[in-house]
Scaffold this motif. Structure first.
Motif, short mmCIF file in Angstrom:
data_model
loop_
_atom_site.label_atom_id
_atom_site.label_comp_id
_atom_site.label_asym_id
_atom_site.label_seq_id
_atom_site.Cartn_x
_atom_site.Cartn_y
_atom_site.Cartn_z
N THR A 292 0.84 -1.20 0.00
CA THR A 292 0.00 0.00 0.00
C THR A 292 0.87 1.25 0.00
O THR A 292 2.02 1.23 0.47
N LEU A 310 -5.17 6.56 0.21
CA LEU A 310 -4.58 5.23 0.30
C LEU A 310 -4.63 4.59 -1.09
O LEU A 310 -5.70 4.37 -1.64
N GLU A 312 -4.02 1.42 -3.29
CA GLU A 312 -3.89 -0.03 -3.15
C GLU A 312 -4.65 -0.72 -4.28
O GLU A 312 -5.79 -0.36 -4.58
#
Length: 489
Positions: A292, A310, A312
């Motif tokens: 991540t 974030l 990911e």
């Protein structure tokens, strides 16, 4: 077993501190030497161009920093190479030519890189409180933008960051009234006339002097340093924390990220890399061993324990295996020069992310997908834990990263073409044009192809750098530094 090996090592540190031992060698570099045997201390551990591309710095496991300078067409003064290299061990510098298969940005004549300065940046140390040896290995080098005649760079080992000043001196003062030319002081009563001191030309001398030492702020090993776009602050990251420093203040730093759990048995990921945004001084990203990337805004809070974004990518269930968590660990993260994109490198691929889209990368390039069937043997010989770096070219149109067998890969983002090249001693003649290489994963091997079973995993390119303005690249293989440029007509 599936937990990243680095996490397990961190958990054990409180009971079984890691011990390192390395023999310090006095190593220097010669652009014409051929070596078949090298010491561990000679292995190059980082490569970095300065902002103009005129200087190229390398660090090694012996704690040394070597700076190469791009020679201009008209050179009006002598170089300090002889004084730097006399009576020392030698490292090889190779030069070659890239095939003209990628888009060129410039093709004018350029000078070669020769040794400019070398100095011992770090020495081995011992932490008596933790009974821990601290390696002298240079983990990262970062240049500061040039503001005057001198150059400045940051270098770091596992624990200590140093700010170095690199300056030139080609004149010396003569004609002192109270001092002889050899430095002895005169008797003032013998001085009957006054002289005006003058500067006389001398052979060029390059001096490296430490201006700041930033120490005692990291419990774990430093893996990243990044200079902010305000050029007054920088960050340093270790496995569990990120600190913010001011370049003028050495006795304190501010902790801006801390992922250490109260109970180390609950540790599930570590920080693997961190970098400031090239234009926005309040924004930085850091990557983790879980694959991540977190983007943080320092305006939100003093402690950036809550990320702003974030990044990911959902895992493909069809590729799920025992090694999925290990190979998804991100080893490097780099912003594009424009600041719009960022690039991450995991074990098998390079991914390009748009900062405005968090759920998946906009581009994915397979570096050595043919190794997926070899993950078990790569795990046994620890190669699966190798940390490959990646870099952009000056226009953000091409990305480059390393692989095994001294191969390095380039991906053109516009044409979607890619190429595999090899840095080897067979190509050590200057101006040799590199031939594209291909790896045969299965089936009948064609001519000029190499079988995946024939790859040498002891030969690897972990560290690469691209000139910020020209198509000149530097790649490091063990103790050899190769510099290539695009083919000129």
């Amino acid at each position: 077993m599936k937990i990243h090996r680095r996490i397990g090592a961190l958990r054990k540190m409180k009971c079984f501190p890691c011990q390192f031992s390395n023999t310090v060698k006095s190593t220097q570099f010669n652009t014409s030497a051929l070596m078949s045997v090298f010491e561990q201390a000679d292995i190059i551990s980082t490569v970095e161009f300065n902002h103009s591309g005129e200087l190229l710095a390398t660090g090694d496991k012996g704690g040394r920093v070597v700076i190469f300078q791009q020679e201009q067409e008209s050179v009006g003064r002598s170089r300090p190479d002889e004084n730097l290299l006399k009576g020392k061990r030698r490292r090889r510098l190779e030069k070659g030519t890239l095939p003209s298969v990628l888009n060129k940005t410039q093709s004018h004549s350029r000078g070669e890189y020769n040794v400019y300065s070398t100095f011992q940046s770090h020495e081995p140390e011992f932490d008596y409180l933790k009974s821990l040896e601290i390696e002298e290995k240079i983990n990262k080098i970062r240049w500061l933008p040039q503001k005057n005649a001198a150059q400045f760079l940051l270098s770091t080992n596992d624990k200590t960051i140093k700010l170095w000043k690199i300056s030139e001196r080609d004149k010396r003062p003569e004609g002192y009234n109270l001092k002889e030319e050899d430095g002895r002081y005169r008797d003032p009563t013998t001085v009957t006339t006054l002289r005006v001191p003058v500067f006389r030309p001398m052979d060029l001398m390059v001096e490296a002097s430490p201006r700041r030492i930033f120490a005692n702020a990291h419990t774990y090993h430093i893996n990243s340093i990044s200079i902010n776009s305000d050029y007054e602050t920088y960050l340093s990251a270790d496995d569990l924390r990120i600190n913010l420093w001011h370049l003028e203040i050495t006795d304190r730093s501010f902790n801006i990220v801390d992922i250490k759990p109260a109970n180390m048995e609950e540790l599930t990921e570590v920080i693997t890399a961190a970098e400031f945004h090239p234009n926005s001084c309040n924004t930085f990203v850091y990557s983790s061993s879980k694959g991540t990337i977190r983007l943080c805004d320092m305006r939100a809070s003093a402690l950036c324990d809550r990320h702003s974004k974030l990044f990911e990518e959902p895992e493909d269930p069809s590729n799920r295996s025992f090694f999925s968590e290990i190979i998804s660990s991100i080893s490097d993260v780099k912003f594009s020069h424009s600041g719009r994109y960022m690039m991450t490198r995991d074990y098998l691929s390079v991914k390009i992310w748009d900062l405005n889209m968090e759920n998946r990368p906009v581009e994915t390039y397979q570096v050595h997908e043919y190794l997926r069937s070899k993950l078990c043997s790569l795990y046994e010989n620890d190669c699966i834990f190798d940390k490959f770096e990646c870099c952009w070219n000056g226009s953000d149109s091409i990305v480059m990263t390393g692989s095994y067998n001294n191969f390095f890969r380039m991906f053109d983002r516009n044409t979607k073409r890619d190429i595999t090249l090899e840095a080897s001693r067979e190509n050590n003649k200057p101006r040799t044009v590199l031939k594209p290489r291909k790896v045969c994963a299965s089936g009948k091997r064609k001519k000029d192809e190499i079988s995946v079973d024939s790859l040498d995993f002891n030969k690897k390119i972990l560290h690469t750098a691209w000139h910020p303005k020209e198509n000149i690249i530097a790649v490091a293989t063990t103790n050899n530094l190769y510099i290539f440029q695009d083919k000129m007509n």
